[in-house]
Write a protein that holds these residues in place. Structure first.
Motif, PDB file in Angstrom:
ATOM      1  N   THR A 187       0.297  23.957   7.554  1.00  0.00           N
ATOM      2  CA  THR A 187       1.652  24.573   7.521  1.00  0.00           C
ATOM      3  C   THR A 187       1.416  26.027   7.154  1.00  0.00           C
ATOM      4  N   THR A 208       1.308  17.571   0.611  1.00  0.00           N
ATOM      5  CA  THR A 208       2.596  17.752   1.101  1.00  0.00           C
ATOM      6  C   THR A 208       3.785  16.945   0.362  1.00  0.00           C
ATOM      7  N   ALA A 246      -1.811  15.238   3.518  1.00  0.00           N
ATOM      8  CA  ALA A 246      -0.536  14.570   3.905  1.00  0.00           C
ATOM      9  C   ALA A 246      -0.608  13.120   3.731  1.00  0.00           C
TER      10      ALA A 246
END
Length: 146
Positions: A118, A36, A125
């Motif tokens: 996502t 991310t 993350a």
């Protein structure tokens, strides 16, 4: 027909494979597609945390500055997958040939991953890499095997 969880777990494992390939190929762009943009990494190098994609990729760039060839191995990857978040843990070892020509087997570390979904893509993350500590000596135990 595979369940959504099975499909998601397979996709996460493919992301880990992409990290292994990206390290082997010394490809920062490929590695960047696995995280991310606001990834938080608790890596073995100081400082205590590396926040954001640029910081994470600088860690990998540091590896490429030291290694001529890079190998990365993951063992015992275990995943728990939810609808849009997942976590996992494994053992990892970075090895290869240093720029000075010295081959190194590296050391085994413990890795914990936090994934976020996502759209249809699972990205890292959060990751944390650590070595066990010998409390009496205050030194990391870098010779342990999984």
């Amino acid at each position: 027909m595979p369940s959504q969880r099975d499909t998601d777990e397979a996709a996460i494992r493919q992301q880990i494979d992409k990290i292994i390939e990206g390290l082997r190929d010394k490809d920062l762009d490929s590695l960047g597609r696995c995280y991310t943009t606001d990834v938080v990494s608790f890596d073995v190098e100081p400082p205590l945390q590396h926040v954001g994609m640029d910081a994470k990729l600088r860690n990998w760039a540091n590896v490429f500055a030291v290694f001529e060839t890079v190998a990365y191995e993951i063992r015992d990857l275990t995943l728990t997958v939810g609808e849009d978040v997942a976590f996992g843990h494994a053992f990892g070892r970075l090895s290869g040939t240093l720029k000075n020509g010295t081959a190194t087997n590296g050391m085994w570390v413990r890795i914990t991953y936090g994934f976020q979904k996502t759209g249809d893509t699972w990205l890292i993350a959060h990751d944390q890499v650590s070595v066990p500590l010998d409390i009496r000596s205050g030194k990391g135990m870098v010779d342990l095997q999984p």
